[in-house]
Design an enzyme around this catalytic site. Structure first.
Site, PDB file in Angstrom:
ATOM      1  CE  LYS A  20      15.317 -18.110 -11.516  1.00 23.45           C
ATOM      2  NZ  LYS A  20      16.531 -18.867 -11.903  1.00 23.45           N
ATOM      3  CB  THR A  77      18.576 -20.421 -23.064  1.00 24.65           C
ATOM      4  OG1 THR A  77      19.628 -21.229 -23.617  1.00 24.65           O
ATOM      5  CG2 THR A  77      18.743 -20.344 -21.548  1.00 24.65           C
ATOM      6  CE1 TYR A  98      19.248 -16.319 -20.319  1.00 22.73           C
ATOM      7  CE2 TYR A  98      20.639 -14.429 -20.827  1.00 22.73           C
ATOM      8  CZ  TYR A  98      20.200 -15.710 -21.114  1.00 22.73           C
ATOM      9  OH  TYR A  98      20.705 -16.382 -22.199  1.00 22.73           O
ATOM     10  CG  ASP A 100      17.674 -15.641 -13.519  1.00 22.06           C
ATOM     11  OD1 ASP A 100      18.134 -15.092 -14.543  1.00 22.06           O
ATOM     12  OD2 ASP A 100      17.779 -16.867 -13.305  1.00 22.06           O
ATOM     13  CG  ASN A 165      27.366 -17.379 -22.559  1.00 17.82           C
ATOM     14  OD1 ASN A 165      27.293 -16.248 -23.022  1.00 17.82           O
ATOM     15  ND2 ASN A 165      26.346 -18.231 -22.556  1.00 17.82           N
ATOM     16  CG  HIS A 359       4.471  14.872  25.305  1.00 19.84           C
ATOM     17  ND1 HIS A 359       5.606  15.492  25.749  1.00 19.84           N
ATOM     18  CD2 HIS A 359       3.447  15.648  25.708  1.00 19.84           C
ATOM     19  CE1 HIS A 359       5.290  16.592  26.399  1.00 19.84           C
ATOM     20  NE2 HIS A 359       3.993  16.711  26.387  1.00 19.84           N
ATOM     21  CE1 TYR A 362      -4.939   8.312  14.691  1.00 25.64           C
ATOM     22  CE2 TYR A 362      -7.097   8.940  15.549  1.00 25.64           C
ATOM     23  CZ  TYR A 362      -6.306   8.471  14.519  1.00 25.64           C
ATOM     24  OH  TYR A 362      -6.871   8.154  13.312  1.00 25.64           O
ATOM     25  CB  ALA A 376       0.620  14.777  27.139  1.00 27.17           C
ATOM     26  CE1 TYR A 383     -15.429   3.593  11.276  1.00 24.96           C
ATOM     27  CE2 TYR A 383     -14.468   2.265  13.026  1.00 24.96           C
ATOM     28  CZ  TYR A 383     -15.185   2.356  11.846  1.00 24.96           C
ATOM     29  OH  TYR A 383     -15.658   1.214  11.245  1.00 24.96           O
TER      30      TYR A 383
END
Length: 455
Positions: A20, A77, A98, A100, A165, A359, A362, A376, A383
């Site tokens: 949690k 607790t 606490y 949480d 509390n 446009h 890569y 373009a 690679y």
């Protein structure tokens, strides 16, 4: 002051394998938010009591400057704080938080610390219109706190009390050690309640004082995904309010997500549905269009991000134009006045001032000079299936459309690459380089025709 953070709960209602306290608020585990609050108080020591999923919790927060205490099994607790006592020092005050309850505010905690002084027991309480599920604060006729009763153990009259509390308190370590040693579990849950120490304090004449938080939401805990989402929205709205107070224009404050640290200059405008992750620094007069995602980036003054752009681990110069639908990946550096248009992707590359890829391109592992035009459909083939190589392009280069640059390769200053070129060797300065098949036309050529059924 020393801080104990209770973080041993399983969180069954989360229906998640993730412990949690590791569920995220604004991109960080809830427990990390609480630790940050404790660190802001300059606590002498922070002890986190863990239990369910403890190994995962410790691994996720391994770099946090905290000590760890194991609670196994989880018996309430009071039992949890008992596990932290070996790490605490008599003579100090202990603040119990606490894992949480992630939105607790530092100013509220400072007021609680001040209220405790060096010898009082200080409780953080709130008044709720519907106090169902909370332990009630019971006071005597003079308004003094006498004890806390959990709802399952409360009478009908006690359940009508609206002051509840929050569980957050400050107490002297030496007294806390004595009180916890005498806790019992004679209650409906058969658990050791930390709240039982209030009755002990009153019986011993220790003054019990209370403080109200700056906002009720600071004390809200998380036990379900619905509550997690509620606190996420609360937190994001608070962030948006602070941004607007600092002069940022948000087109819709309810539609921004900051999952880290966002620092903005003057006259910044942010459209709807933008997400900021990690550390993002935005200089003056920047405009960010709708649906952008920006992660760990520095955006230069006067830059414009068009809608649906993704910018990650990137530094831009001044007056850049990015997008729409552009993406910069880790290791990207843009000079002043760089334009990246729609469907352009840049990775691990440096592009100098006033260069443009407007446009469908890569650019990966490349160093591009000033005033370069990338046509373009251009790609750097970086690679070869095993290794990556760099492409270097000098100043004032013009790259025609549909060009492939097969790295490692260099394009000299002032060179022009003809459209459709596949560049496998260096291109000389100030020359036209073209590499493509010769165009031919065939007179009398007939296009094939499909045969009809039966032919």
């Amino acid at each position: 002051m020393e801080v104990v953070i209770l973080a041993a709960g399983q969180g069954k209602r989360m229906r998640s394998a993730l412990p949690k306290v590791l569920q995220p608020i604004a991109g960080r585990p809830m427990l990390e938010h609480v630790i940050a609050a404790a660190q802001a108080l300059e606590a002498r020591r922070i002890c986190v009591v863990h239990g369910h999923g403890g190994e995962a919790v410790r691994a996720r927060l391994q770099h946090a400057a905290v000590q760890w205490a194991l609670q196994q099994p989880q018996l309430g607790t009071g039992h949890a704080v008992l596990q932290a006592l070996p790490h605490l020092t008599d003579g100090d005050m202990a603040l119990v938080l606490y894992g949480d309850v992630p939105l607790i505010g530092v100013p509220t905690l400072r007021r609680l610390e001040a209220a405790a002084g060096g010898e009082r027991l200080a409780l953080l309480t709130v008044e709720l219109a519907d106090p169902s599920g909370y332990g009630r604060i019971l006071r005597d006729g003079a308004g003094r706190v006498v004890r806390i009763v959990e709802e399952k153990d409360a009478s009908a009259d006690e359940r009508r009390v609206r002051e509840v509390n929050t569980g957050i308190l400050v107490a002297p370590v030496a007294r806390l050690r004595d009180w916890l040693a005498r806790l019992g579990n004679d209650n409906a849950q058969r658990e050791y309640y930390l709240t039982d120490i209030i009755g002990m304090a009153v019986a011993e004449g220790v003054e019990v004082t209370t403080v109200q938080p700056d906002a009720i939401w600071e004390t809200l805990g998380v036990n379900s995904k619905a509550q997690l989402a509620e606190l996420e929205r609360l937190h994001q709205r608070n962030i948006a309010t602070r941004l607007m107070e600092d002069g940022v224009t948000l087109f819709d404050p309810s539609r921004i997500d900051v999952r880290g640290e966002l620092l903005c200059g003057r006259d910044v405008e942010i459209d709807v549905n933008c997400v900021f992750e990690g550390r993002v620094e935005i200089a003056d007069d920047v405009r960010i269009g709708a649906n952008c995602v920006i992660r760990n980036a520095r955006i230069g003054a006067g830059t414009r991000l068009a809608p649906f752009s993704h910018v990650e681990d990137t530094t831009t110069g001044r007056d850049c134009v990015i997008g729409p639908y552009a993406r910069t990946r880790p290791g990207t550096t843009l000079g002043d006045g760089v334009h990246l248009g729609n469907f352009v992707e840049v990775k691990n590359s440096a592009i100098a001032d006033d260069s443009k890829a407007n446009h469908l391109a890569y650019i990966g592992d490349a160093d591009i000079g000033r005033r370069v035009n990338v046509g373009a459909g251009t790609i750097t083939c970086n690679y070869d299936g095993a290794n990556k190589y760099r492409t270097t392009i000098g100043d004032d280069v013009f790259i025609g459309s549909d060009t492939q640059l097969v790295a490692p390769v260099r394009v000299g200053r002032g060179a022009t690459l003809g459209a459709g070129t596949t560049l496998t060797k260096d291109a000389p300065e100030d020359q036209l380089t073209v590499s493509r098949a010769r165009q031919i036309s065939i007179p009398g050529w007939k296009r094939p025709v499909k045969k009809k059924a039966g032919e």
